[in-house]
Each structure stands twice: as C-alpha cells, then as structure tokens.
Write an enzyme that holds these catalytic residues in place. Structure first.
Site, short mmCIF file in Angstrom:
data_model
loop_
_atom_site.label_atom_id
_atom_site.label_comp_id
_atom_site.label_asym_id
_atom_site.label_seq_id
_atom_site.Cartn_x
_atom_site.Cartn_y
_atom_site.Cartn_z
N HIS A 14 0.79 -1.36 0.04
CA HIS A 14 0.09 -0.07 0.09
C HIS A 14 0.82 1.18 0.05
O HIS A 14 0.28 2.22 -0.32
CB HIS A 14 -0.89 0.11 1.20
CG HIS A 14 -2.15 -1.08 1.31
ND1 HIS A 14 -2.70 -1.14 0.32
CD2 HIS A 14 -2.11 -2.04 2.27
CE1 HIS A 14 -3.62 -2.04 0.49
NE2 HIS A 14 -3.40 -2.64 1.65
N ASP A 58 -2.55 -11.07 -1.92
CA ASP A 58 -3.12 -10.27 -0.73
C ASP A 58 -4.55 -9.88 -0.79
O ASP A 58 -5.27 -9.51 -1.93
CB ASP A 58 -2.47 -9.25 -0.50
CG ASP A 58 -2.69 -8.50 1.07
OD1 ASP A 58 -2.11 -8.90 1.91
OD2 ASP A 58 -3.71 -7.66 1.28
N HIS A 115 -6.21 -7.53 -0.21
CA HIS A 115 -6.39 -5.92 -0.57
C HIS A 115 -5.48 -5.76 -1.73
O HIS A 115 -4.52 -6.33 -2.03
CB HIS A 115 -5.83 -5.15 0.71
CG HIS A 115 -6.40 -5.43 1.92
ND1 HIS A 115 -5.90 -6.10 2.93
CD2 HIS A 115 -7.51 -4.91 2.48
CE1 HIS A 115 -6.56 -6.12 3.95
NE2 HIS A 115 -7.64 -5.39 3.75
N ASP A 164 -3.96 -12.80 4.21
CA ASP A 164 -5.61 -12.25 4.63
C ASP A 164 -6.60 -13.01 3.93
O ASP A 164 -7.71 -12.33 4.13
CB ASP A 164 -5.42 -10.87 5.04
CG ASP A 164 -4.63 -10.09 3.87
OD1 ASP A 164 -4.28 -10.63 2.68
OD2 ASP A 164 -4.61 -8.80 3.89
ZN LIG Z 1 -3.87 -7.16 2.86
#
Ligand SMILES: [Zn+2]
Length: 355
Positions: A126, A163, A165, A250
């Site tokens: 990120h 991931d 995200h 995750d």
């Molecule tokens: Zn993540």
C-alpha cells in the site's frame, strides 16, 4: 542443488505500531516459531538480510517520504496515516524489509538460491511514492522490482499480488511501464478502493496492469480457477524474467479483516502454480514477500505451506490429493467461478491478452 532462501530477522519485530494493532510483531513470531517445526530444513538457507540503501528507496519513493520515515527513528510513537504508526525501530525495520526483498531478488537472479521467501514486516504494497499507507512504510516489492530492472538488467518482471487488498502502491509504481506486469486478485470494492477492472495501465504500460476484482467468499477452487485460467496464460504471453509475489495470507478463511475462504491447501496450490510458471518461463526465478495475514494460525500455516512448496518438501497424501483436484479447477466447472466471470475478464483484457 540450490536451496530456498528464507530472509528473516529479529529486527522486523522492532516495528511496533501500538497496542492492539493487527499488524504486530506476533505475526512474525508465530511464523519464525513455526519454522522450527518444519521438516526439510536442510532445503532452506537463512542469509542475513541487508537494509535497502537510500538510493534503493529513491527508485520508488520521494526523498521527502524517505526523510519522513527516517525522522521517526528513535521516537517511541509517530503517526503517519489513520492506521499506520511507527515506533523507535520502525525505520530500521522498514529499510531492512525492503532490503530483504532486494536480497531475495539478487540471490535468485544469481542462482545462489533456487527461490526465496522474504518473511518481513512492515508489509509494503500500500505504500505510495510519497506517503505511507495501510500499515506499509516502504513498498518492499516495488523497491525490489525497481532494483532488478536497474541493477540486474531485467526487462520483464511479473508481480503477482494475492493479498486480500489491492496493492495500490505497487500498481501506481509501475502503471506506465511494460517492464513490470502487475497482476492482482483482491476483494473489491474494499480497502484501499483501487483495483477496478478498468485500471489497466497507461502509455507504454497499457495492458500491463491486470486487476481481478472479487467479491468475498472466494475459496481454494475459485482462486485456483483464476490462477489456472487467467494468470497462467497471461504469464506465458508476457514471458517474465523473474516472478515476484506479494503473498498476503489475509485471504485465509478465518482472517479478521476479510471474508475470503482460502485454506492452507489453497496457499500451497497458489505457490505451486507460480513455482511451476517460474520453472517454465524464467529458470525458476521466483521470490515471495510477506504482505498481510492477521489470523495468526492461518498466517503461520499458510506461510509454512508456501515454504514447503518452494523448497520442494513432500505434501501429506491428503494435501497432495486436494491439490491435484485444484489443477482441474476452472470457470464454469464444479466449485469454480461462474463462466460469465471469465467472459467479463476476457472481454476486459481482450485488447491485450488471450485468456
Ligand atoms: Zn492485505
């Protein structure tokens, strides 16, 4: 025979974003503890990672951002964004995390490791050019890819990000180049908000940013469908010289931040797919770097399952049978994604890829 390099360090435990933060040192403690129980340790080597240099970081980040993170050193607490904070040793941990992924790339490129797994924190995908975001200080995988382009002379790197995200920072780092193909599966719409099908790159990078946005509830079969029928053909057409994976755990079925349903068999399978692609396309040159994963049991078991595949350790008969079934997974097949999801992806990417 070359072994699997595992990049680890107790310095990564020194990054402490505060009490009750989900991205805390215990994430790596359980993994490092779990390593001791692995059979087949002979297949692993543990080179000590070196921190990224300022020049390494500046290939991806602004000088202001590097200075901002450096300024946190020695302060018990500093606050970078709504969910990203630092402690006295965070800058040291973040520089070492980015450096560990560079080391992984260097070892794999030189053939001194068969492949590598950087077991680092803070995570990276990120982090943007000019700011920290979403638990991430520096974009570890982007810094390593930029190093491999510039210092190892590579021309085509495939970054796979499984991931939960979307890796906004990685996408933005290479949005305008064809030298990095960013391929991401992620929950959408969800944090951080980016990752739509229409975000396909621009300029020379058009077509080299592949997003596979997903609703929640995706299990091993669903992910296997995507890896078998979307990732594999695109990877073969791209012909990468190295594969880097932003490995987030995750997407585990019990993760507190998401609603995906991947098991450790799924993580073993995804790792096997990328390992097989690396063997087929780029002499096995493959590295994984740890991103998210907040259910400690799922994180530990998922990482160990991936590591077992990287190092060629034999699976149990039960796991091997379940993985064999996943090789048959596809869109429109039992348990896989609906056939019209493939049609949507095919339509969206038809100017660039045959899938
Ligand atoms: Zn993540």
């Amino acid at each position: 025979m070359a072994k699997t390099a595992v990049l680890k360090s107790d310095l990564f435990l020194g990054h402490d974003p505060g009490i009750a933060h989900v991205e805390n040192p215990s994430r790596l403690e359980v993994i490092y503890d779990g390593l001791k129980s692995l059979t087949g340790l002979d297949n692993l080597l543990f080179p000590a990672p070196e921190p990224a240099t300022r020049a390494d970081l500046l290939r991806v980040h602004t000088a202001e951002h590097v200075d901002r993170i450096a300024a946190t050193a020695g302060k018990p607490y500093d606050f970078l964004d709504s969910d990203t904070a630092t402690s006295a040793n965070s800058n040291a941990a973040a520089c070492l995390a980015a450096g560990a992924v560079i080391d992984a790339a260097r070892l794999v490129a030189a053939g001194s490791a068969a492949n590598a797994f950087a077991l680092v924190r803070p995570p990276g995908h990120h982090a943007e050019r000019g700011y920290a975001k979403g638990f991430c200080l520096f974009n570890n995988v982007a810094v390593a890819a930029a190093f491999a382009l510039r210092e190892l002379g590579l021309k085509r790197i495939l970054i796979i990000d499984w991931d939960l995200h979307h890796g906004n920072g990685t996408q933005n780092s290479f949005y305008q180049t064809d030298q990095v193909l960013y391929f991401s599966t992620h929950m959408y719409p969800y944090y951080p908000g980016s990752g739509a099908l229409q975000e396909q790159g621009s300029g020379r990078g058009e077509g080299y940013n592949v997003n596979v946005p997903l609703s929640g509830g995706m299990n091993d079969l669903a992910y296997a469908s995507i890896f078998n029928e979307v990732l594999a053909p695109i990877a073969r057409q791209y012909e990468p010289e190295m594969i880097m994976v932003s490995a987030g755990y995750d997407i585990y079925y019990g993760d507190p931040l998401g609603t995906m349903a991947v098991t450790e068999v799924g993580f073993a399978y995804l790792t096997k797919v990328v390992k097989d692609l690396a063997a087929e396309l780029c002499s096995g040159r493959l590295l994984l770097t740890l991103e998210g994963g907040y259910n400690l049991t799922g994180l530990r078991d998922g990482v160990l399952a991936s590591l077992g595949e990287l190092a060629g350790m034999a699976e149990s008969a039960e796991t091997a049978a379940k993985m064999a079934a996943l090789t048959e997974a596809g869109f429109g097949r039992p348990g896989g994604l609906a056939a019209d999801s493939l049609a949507t992806l095919r339509r969206a990417y038809s100017p660039h890829w045959r899938i």
